[in-house]
Write an enzyme that holds these catalytic residues in place. Structure first.
Site, short mmCIF file in Angstrom:
data_model
loop_
_atom_site.label_atom_id
_atom_site.label_comp_id
_atom_site.label_asym_id
_atom_site.label_seq_id
_atom_site.Cartn_x
_atom_site.Cartn_y
_atom_site.Cartn_z
N LYS A 237 0.81 -1.22 0.00
CA LYS A 237 0.00 0.00 0.00
C LYS A 237 0.85 1.27 0.00
O LYS A 237 0.34 2.36 -0.30
CB LYS A 237 -0.93 0.03 1.22
CG LYS A 237 -2.11 -0.94 1.09
CD LYS A 237 -3.03 -0.84 2.31
CE LYS A 237 -4.24 -1.74 2.18
NZ LYS A 237 -5.13 -1.67 3.37
N ASP B 228 -7.14 -11.15 8.49
CA ASP B 228 -7.22 -9.76 8.02
C ASP B 228 -8.67 -9.32 7.84
O ASP B 228 -9.05 -8.22 8.26
CB ASP B 228 -6.45 -9.63 6.71
CG ASP B 228 -6.43 -8.20 6.20
OD1 ASP B 228 -6.30 -7.27 7.03
OD2 ASP B 228 -6.53 -8.00 4.97
#
Length: 378
Positions: free
Chosen positions: A241, A321
């Site tokens: 990211k 997650d």
């Protein structure tokens, strides 16, 4: 001189296939003493000594003493001679000898002082016999009660039917390795936290995902070593990211198809960042980064892997997650309730998630919930 050489060779050939319980040196001494006594007894007419001299010389020739056998003195005398021959008693390093079932039968002084090896047998079952028979060499890393580490090299010696063991203090080496590993852990965790910070998520997210992943790994049946490795690597799942633009990463609303396509590239970006490392933690992190968005039914990304073609590390991290992401407030959504999360997991069992991992999640939810509450976002 030629006579002595001939005698020596003859005795060696004679005893090569015989059971002996005395050393070669003692054998020659017995023969010499026997001959001297024999001559003296003939000169002085010592009949009693004559018989004794013959017996004494004969036992020297065959290298076997029944007296030793009856009173078990051969173990105390002959084996001690072997110990001193093969394992120097005053060597400054710990030295040992083990029998064919793994019992310690000799320790030099450093071994007695440094090593608490009463539980060394836990490293063996039928292995000692194999080690001796095949003359194998085996290394064991052993930690003492005082915190020292030793590398113990076990060398089978079929000639004497024992295992010789030489121990080397590797405490400093182990501590240096641990320091390197701890540094790697800090770097991995920090990099994972950086990835989450870019998307306005807390460091507690990566901590929770790491602990959830460890539970799932252990319950799934992975070894403690693998579970620990995954716990250390999973914080890096979204490291890619860092390569996604802020306007996409932190967009408060729903992403457009084009924006979502760009967002999905973070898996490949993370993999490319980590794939060339030869360190176990980073290699595991590369797998996690690449595959934690794959789905059991093959509809995930980036490679649309299906079922067990997805690495178990990726499948585990996906469950950890998603569970944590759904229960956390993000810029684009509010936190979901547990009922909503449970409903989705049941619906996605066998679709998004490995069905066995979903079952493990529900069966052990108390452990997940304890972590969720302990590391709640402030």
């Amino acid at each position: 001189m030629q006579l002595l050489t001939t005698l020596k060779n003859s005795l060696k050939a004679y005893n090569s296939n015989r059971i002996c319980n005395m050393s070669t040196t003692e054998s020659y001494l017995r023969i010499l003493v026997g001959v001297v006594l024999f001559i003296l007894s003939l000169i002085n007419n010592w009949n009693g000594i004559l018989i004794f001299s013959v017996i004494f010389a004969y036992t020297g020739v065959i290298r076997y003493c029944t007296f030793y056998r009856v009173f078990n003195l051969n173990k105390k005398i002959v084996l001690e001679s072997l110990y001193l021959k093969y394992l120097p008693k005053y060597n400054p390093n710990p030295i040992l000898m083990l029998d064919k079932i793994g019992n310690i039968v000799f320790r030099n002084n450093p071994a007695k002082k440094e090593l608490g090896l009463d539980d060394l047998l836990k490293f063996f079952k039928d292995e000692p016999i194999t080690i001796i028979k095949e003359n194998k060499s085996v290394d064991i890393k052993y930690k003492t009660e005082t915190g020292k580490y030793f590398l113990i090299n076990l060398q089978g010696v079929s000639k004497i039917n024992y295992i010789l063991a030489y121990a080397t203090d590797i405490t400093e080496v182990v501590k240096a390795e641990e320091e390197i590993i701890n540094t790697q852990k800090d770097i991995v965790y920090t990099m994972g936290a950086i990835g989450e910070t870019r998307s306005n998520e807390t460091g507690n997210h990566v901590k929770r995902v790491a602990l959830y992943s460890e539970i799932l790994a252990l319950k799934y049946g992975l070894s403690k070593e693998e579970a620990e490795l995954l716990k250390l690597a999973s914080p890096m799942h979204d490291i890619g990211k860092v390569g996604i633009k802020d306007e996409i990463l932190n967009k408060p609303g729903k992403l457009t198809p084009k924006e979502f396509s760009i967002m999905k590239t973070h898996s490949k970006l993370g993999f490319n960042m980590l794939k060339n490392s030869d360190k176990k933690i980073l290699k595991t992190a590369a797998i996690v980064a690449y595959e934690h968005h794959e789905k059991w039914d093959g509809t995930g990304y980036p490679r649309k892997l299906k079922g067990k073609d997805i690495h178990i590390y990726g499948r585990i991290t996906a469950v950890a997650d998603v569970f944590d992401a759904l229960g956390s407030k993000r810029v684009y959504k509010d936190a979901w309730s547990l009922d909503e999360i449970f409903k989705l997991f049941k619906e996605q069992r066998g679709k998004h998630f490995d069905p066995l991992l979903v079952d493990i999640f529900f069966e052990n939810f108390d452990e997940f919930d304890e972590i969720r509450k302990k590391y709640i976002d402030k």
